[in-house]
Design an enzyme around this catalytic site. Structure first.
Site, PDB file in Angstrom:
ATOM      1  N   PRO A 186       0.828  -1.212   0.000  1.00 23.11           N
ATOM      2  CA  PRO A 186       0.000   0.000   0.000  1.00 23.11           C
ATOM      3  C   PRO A 186       0.858   1.256   0.000  1.00 23.11           C
ATOM      4  O   PRO A 186       1.998   1.229   0.458  1.00 23.11           O
ATOM      5  CB  PRO A 186      -0.780  -0.106   1.317  1.00 23.11           C
ATOM      6  CG  PRO A 186       0.050  -0.985   2.189  1.00 23.11           C
ATOM      7  CD  PRO A 186       0.765  -1.928   1.275  1.00 23.11           C
ATOM      8  N   ASP A 187       0.284   2.372  -0.509  1.00 27.39           N
ATOM      9  CA  ASP A 187       1.013   3.639  -0.362  1.00 27.39           C
ATOM     10  C   ASP A 187       0.696   4.194   1.025  1.00 27.39           C
ATOM     11  O   ASP A 187       0.152   3.476   1.888  1.00 27.39           O
ATOM     12  CB  ASP A 187       0.704   4.599  -1.522  1.00 27.39           C
ATOM     13  CG  ASP A 187      -0.733   5.097  -1.520  1.00 27.39           C
ATOM     14  OD1 ASP A 187      -1.484   4.783  -0.578  1.00 27.39           O
ATOM     15  OD2 ASP A 187      -1.116   5.810  -2.468  1.00 27.39           O
ATOM     16  N   PHE A 188       1.037   5.435   1.285  1.00 30.11           N
ATOM     17  CA  PHE A 188       0.849   5.992   2.628  1.00 30.11           C
ATOM     18  C   PHE A 188      -0.424   6.827   2.756  1.00 30.11           C
ATOM     19  O   PHE A 188      -1.165   6.694   3.711  1.00 30.11           O
ATOM     20  CB  PHE A 188       2.071   6.852   3.015  1.00 30.11           C
ATOM     21  CG  PHE A 188       3.316   6.027   3.107  1.00 30.11           C
ATOM     22  CD1 PHE A 188       3.655   5.384   4.281  1.00 30.11           C
ATOM     23  CD2 PHE A 188       4.135   5.848   2.003  1.00 30.11           C
ATOM     24  CE1 PHE A 188       4.789   4.585   4.356  1.00 30.11           C
ATOM     25  CE2 PHE A 188       5.276   5.062   2.066  1.00 30.11           C
ATOM     26  CZ  PHE A 188       5.604   4.428   3.251  1.00 30.11           C
ATOM     27  N   ARG A 189      -0.677   7.702   1.763  1.00 24.62           N
ATOM     28  CA  ARG A 189      -1.673   8.747   1.972  1.00 24.62           C
ATOM     29  C   ARG A 189      -2.965   8.608   1.174  1.00 24.62           C
ATOM     30  O   ARG A 189      -3.846   9.455   1.317  1.00 24.62           O
ATOM     31  CB  ARG A 189      -1.036  10.125   1.697  1.00 24.62           C
ATOM     32  CG  ARG A 189       0.033  10.445   2.708  1.00 24.62           C
ATOM     33  CD  ARG A 189       0.753  11.756   2.464  1.00 24.62           C
ATOM     34  NE  ARG A 189       1.773  11.938   3.488  1.00 24.62           N
ATOM     35  CZ  ARG A 189       2.987  11.377   3.451  1.00 24.62           C
ATOM     36  NH1 ARG A 189       3.324  10.620   2.426  1.00 24.62           N
ATOM     37  NH2 ARG A 189       3.845  11.566   4.437  1.00 24.62           N
ATOM     38  N   HIS A 206      15.009   7.698   1.393  1.00 18.95           N
ATOM     39  CA  HIS A 206      14.517   7.468   2.755  1.00 18.95           C
ATOM     40  C   HIS A 206      15.056   6.161   3.321  1.00 18.95           C
ATOM     41  O   HIS A 206      14.443   5.554   4.197  1.00 18.95           O
ATOM     42  CB  HIS A 206      12.976   7.480   2.776  1.00 18.95           C
ATOM     43  CG  HIS A 206      12.398   8.825   2.434  1.00 18.95           C
ATOM     44  ND1 HIS A 206      11.076   9.027   2.110  1.00 18.95           N
ATOM     45  CD2 HIS A 206      12.982  10.052   2.382  1.00 18.95           C
ATOM     46  CE1 HIS A 206      10.874  10.317   1.861  1.00 18.95           C
ATOM     47  NE2 HIS A 206      12.011  10.957   2.007  1.00 18.95           N
ATOM     48  N   ASN A 256      11.024   5.108  -1.819  1.00 20.26           N
ATOM     49  CA  ASN A 256      10.523   3.807  -1.369  1.00 20.26           C
ATOM     50  C   ASN A 256      11.571   3.013  -0.600  1.00 20.26           C
ATOM     51  O   ASN A 256      12.757   3.060  -0.910  1.00 20.26           O
ATOM     52  CB  ASN A 256      10.000   3.012  -2.558  1.00 20.26           C
ATOM     53  CG  ASN A 256       8.825   3.719  -3.217  1.00 20.26           C
ATOM     54  OD1 ASN A 256       8.275   4.642  -2.640  1.00 20.26           O
ATOM     55  ND2 ASN A 256       8.457   3.309  -4.405  1.00 20.26           N
ATOM     56  N   ASP A 274      11.098  -0.304  -0.145  1.00 16.41           N
ATOM     57  CA  ASP A 274      10.772  -1.714  -0.403  1.00 16.41           C
ATOM     58  C   ASP A 274      11.828  -2.467  -1.215  1.00 16.41           C
ATOM     59  O   ASP A 274      11.685  -3.672  -1.447  1.00 16.41           O
ATOM     60  CB  ASP A 274       9.398  -1.814  -1.101  1.00 16.41           C
ATOM     61  CG  ASP A 274       9.304  -0.948  -2.366  1.00 16.41           C
ATOM     62  OD1 ASP A 274      10.324  -0.757  -3.049  1.00 16.41           O
ATOM     63  OD2 ASP A 274       8.187  -0.475  -2.669  1.00 16.41           O
TER      64      ASP A 274
HETATM   65  P1  OAD Z   1       2.100   8.821  -0.739  1.00 11.45           P
HETATM   66  O1  OAD Z   1       1.199   7.750  -0.217  1.00 11.45           O
HETATM   67  O2  OAD Z   1       2.121  10.109  -0.013  1.00 11.45           O
HETATM   68  O3  OAD Z   1       1.699   9.144  -2.267  1.00 11.45           O
HETATM   69  C1  OAD Z   1       1.516   8.140  -3.225  1.00 11.45           C
HETATM   70  C2  OAD Z   1       0.953   8.775  -4.490  1.00 11.45           C
HETATM   71  O4  OAD Z   1       0.874   7.786  -5.489  1.00 11.45           O
HETATM   72  C3  OAD Z   1      -0.436   9.370  -4.318  1.00 11.45           C
HETATM   73  O5  OAD Z   1      -0.481  10.633  -4.946  1.00 11.45           O
HETATM   74  C4  OAD Z   1      -1.355   8.357  -5.038  1.00 11.45           C
HETATM   75  O6  OAD Z   1      -2.471   8.974  -5.648  1.00 11.45           O
HETATM   76  C5  OAD Z   1      -0.422   7.822  -6.080  1.00 11.45           C
HETATM   77  N1  OAD Z   1      -0.710   6.442  -6.496  1.00 11.45           N
HETATM   78  C6  OAD Z   1      -1.021   5.371  -5.726  1.00 11.45           C
HETATM   79  N2  OAD Z   1      -1.135   4.261  -6.470  1.00 11.45           N
HETATM   80  C7  OAD Z   1      -0.922   4.644  -7.760  1.00 11.45           C
HETATM   81  C8  OAD Z   1      -0.912   3.955  -9.001  1.00 11.45           C
HETATM   82  N3  OAD Z   1      -1.146   2.649  -9.103  1.00 11.45           N
HETATM   83  N4  OAD Z   1      -0.660   4.670 -10.114  1.00 11.45           N
HETATM   84  C9  OAD Z   1      -0.420   6.027 -10.046  1.00 11.45           C
HETATM   85  N5  OAD Z   1      -0.402   6.715  -8.897  1.00 11.45           N
HETATM   86  C10 OAD Z   1      -0.657   6.036  -7.774  1.00 11.45           C
HETATM   87  O7  OAD Z   1       3.560   8.185  -0.878  1.00 11.45           O
HETATM   88  P2  OAD Z   1       4.944   8.941  -1.061  1.00 11.45           P
HETATM   89  O8  OAD Z   1       4.765  10.200  -1.830  1.00 11.45           O
HETATM   90  O9  OAD Z   1       5.901   7.960  -1.562  1.00 11.45           O
HETATM   91  O10 OAD Z   1       8.329   7.858   4.396  1.00 11.45           O
HETATM   92  O11 OAD Z   1       5.290   9.305   0.454  1.00 11.45           O
HETATM   93  C11 OAD Z   1       6.503   9.914   0.788  1.00 11.45           C
HETATM   94  C12 OAD Z   1       7.011   9.431   2.130  1.00 11.45           C
HETATM   95  O12 OAD Z   1       6.006   9.565   3.121  1.00 11.45           O
HETATM   96  C13 OAD Z   1       7.370   7.966   2.162  1.00 11.45           C
HETATM   97  O13 OAD Z   1       8.680   7.720   1.710  1.00 11.45           O
HETATM   98  C14 OAD Z   1       7.185   7.565   3.609  1.00 11.45           C
HETATM   99  C15 OAD Z   1       6.014   8.435   4.006  1.00 11.45           C
HETATM  100  O14 OAD Z   1       6.028   8.886   5.310  1.00 11.45           O
HETATM  101  C16 OAD Z   1       9.083   6.814   4.888  1.00 11.45           C
HETATM  102  O15 OAD Z   1       8.901   5.681   4.538  1.00 11.45           O
HETATM  103  C17 OAD Z   1      10.123   7.146   5.833  1.00 11.45           C
END
Ligand code: OAD
Ligand code: ZN
Length: 367
Positions: A49-52, A142, A123, A125
């Site tokens: 999963p992503d974060f936000r 990170h 990332n 991962d």
């Molecule tokens: P976020 O979860 O903040 O953002 C992920 C982005 O990817 C969002 O804008 C989603 O809309 C988009 N997204 C998700 N799935 C997608 C897909 N299949 N195709 C296109 N877009 C998609 O994640 P990051 O920006 O990576 O810190 O977050 C930055 C940092 O915040 C991370 O490195 C983490 C967290 O706290 C640490 O791990 C230390």
């Protein structure tokens, strides 16, 4: 992050805000030094999963961890007091069962074509490494799960020991001072790895910036988009808008108010990347690299699992099981369930949407 401004005004080479225009630059050899910035969105297709993202993102699914705020899972003070939530998360997302996506392999393909200057990723991962992209082409801004060390004496831990602890829901401890072991992931408040700062000069050389799968919400990484020279084209491939601003000096200017160089392709990243690969005539190579690369990984992991099972049988697995931390197991199981539900929901939602679309758009035969 210092902003780079070019001394002379160089017009951007982009004709319009299309993916075709970006592909044309590459085909015309006018963008042969590419920097790719990536975030959690490129690994969601891999099952991480992503974060936000609301609902499915990690930060929306940590209720059981009883954190003061979701980001506390990556907070040093909280970790020192209570490492179990982090280790429950680690158990769920630890490298070794997730395969790189087409987007990851596209970055490797850029390298094979001699076009990749560097991939700066947020990332943790390690999926970039798994594509076979050489380590010197990757900046894990990170940190990552690839190495771990003691938070008291800095002694590096043995990767296999940490992996075993994570697998068996145990918090790893330093063999020298019994301090807590933490994977070398940058927690909030910690400085980014030296490799990040050592490679910032790349941005002076870049001729194209591609930003994929990130909300650009975390600094200083987010400001990297402002570090390329003013005329350098910048492509964002993301499901949602990110990094846009009205300012002339920072953020994307998708309205072309100041410079005609930013392109937003709002799409699933694998779909967007496949389209870009097609425009470049690379789709077959990408497909082959993706299929063969992941087949090889699968074979490697199957073999490793078999060897590990044999080893554990010999050592007496039952002894290890008794030592497992029930709190970590319960937290990890809860997280796994939530994320599974989210995955089902999002595919159901998708199917529902597809159906609705079909209903709205009569087929040609019906017209
Ligand atoms: P976020 O979860 O903040 O953002 C992920 C982005 O990817 C969002 O804008 C989603 O809309 C988009 N997204 C998700 N799935 C997608 C897909 N299949 N195709 C296109 N877009 C998609 O994640 P990051 O920006 O990576 O810190 O977050 C930055 C940092 O915040 C991370 O490195 C983490 C967290 O706290 C640490 O791990 C230390
Ligand atoms: Zn120690």
């Amino acid at each position: 992050m210092p902003k780079k401004t070019s001394n002379k005004t160089v017009p951007s080479l982009l004709k319009d805000q299309s993916l075709e225009s970006i592909a044309q630059l590459i085909k015309d050899k006018k963008a042969s030094k590419v920097i790719v910035l990536t975030g959690a969105g490129i690994s969601t297709k891999a099952g991480i999963p992503d974060f936000r993202t609301k609902g499915t993102g990690l930060y929306d699914n940590l209720q059981k961890f009883k954190l003061p705020y979701p980001e506390a899972i990556f907070d040093m003070e909280f970790f020192e007091e209570k490492p179990e939530p982090f280790y429950a998360l680690a158990k769920e997302i630890y490298p070794g069962k997730y395969y790189p996506t087409k987007t990851h392999y596209f970055i490797r393909l850029l390298h094979e074509k001699g076009l990749l200057l560097r991939n700066f990723t947020q990332n943790i991962d390690t999926l970039e490494r798994l594509t076979g992209l050489p380590e010197d082409k990757i900046v894990e801004a990170h940190g990552s799960f690839a190495t771990a060390s003691c938070i008291e004496c800095d002694k590096e831990a043995v990767e296999e020991d940490v992996r075993e602890c994570v697998k068996h829901a145990k918090v790893p401890r330093c063999e020298k001072c019994d301090g807590l072991i933490k994977p070398d992931i940058t927690f909030f408040g910690e400085s980014l790895p030296n490799r990040f700062f050592e490679n910032l000069d790349d941005f002076d050389e870049a001729e194209l910036l591609i930003v994929i799968g990130t909300s650009l919400k975390v600094q200083p990484f987010a400001s990297l988009i402002d570090s390329v020279a003013d005329h350098v084209p910048r492509l964002l491939i993301n499901k949602e808008m990110a990094g846009a601003s009205n300012s002339a000096s920072s953020g994307f200017d998708f309205k072309w108010r100041h410079k005609r160089r930013d392109v937003a392709h709002m799409d699933d990243c694998d779909t967007g990347i496949e389209k870009l690969a097609e425009l470049l005539g690379w789709q077959d190579e990408l497909h082959e690299m993706f299929t063969k690369g992941n087949e090889k990984l699968k074979a490697q992991w199957t073999l490793q699992d078999l060897l590990q099972e044999n080893k554990e049988e010999e050592e007496g697995e039952s002894v290890k099981k008794e030592e497992e931390d029930e709190e970590i197991i319960a937290l990890a199981e809860d997280l796994e369930k939530r994320l599974e539900v989210n995955k089902e929901e999002s595919s159901d939602q998708k199917e529902g949407k597809e159906k609705r679309k079909e209903e709205k758009q009569p087929s040609k035969n019906n017209l």
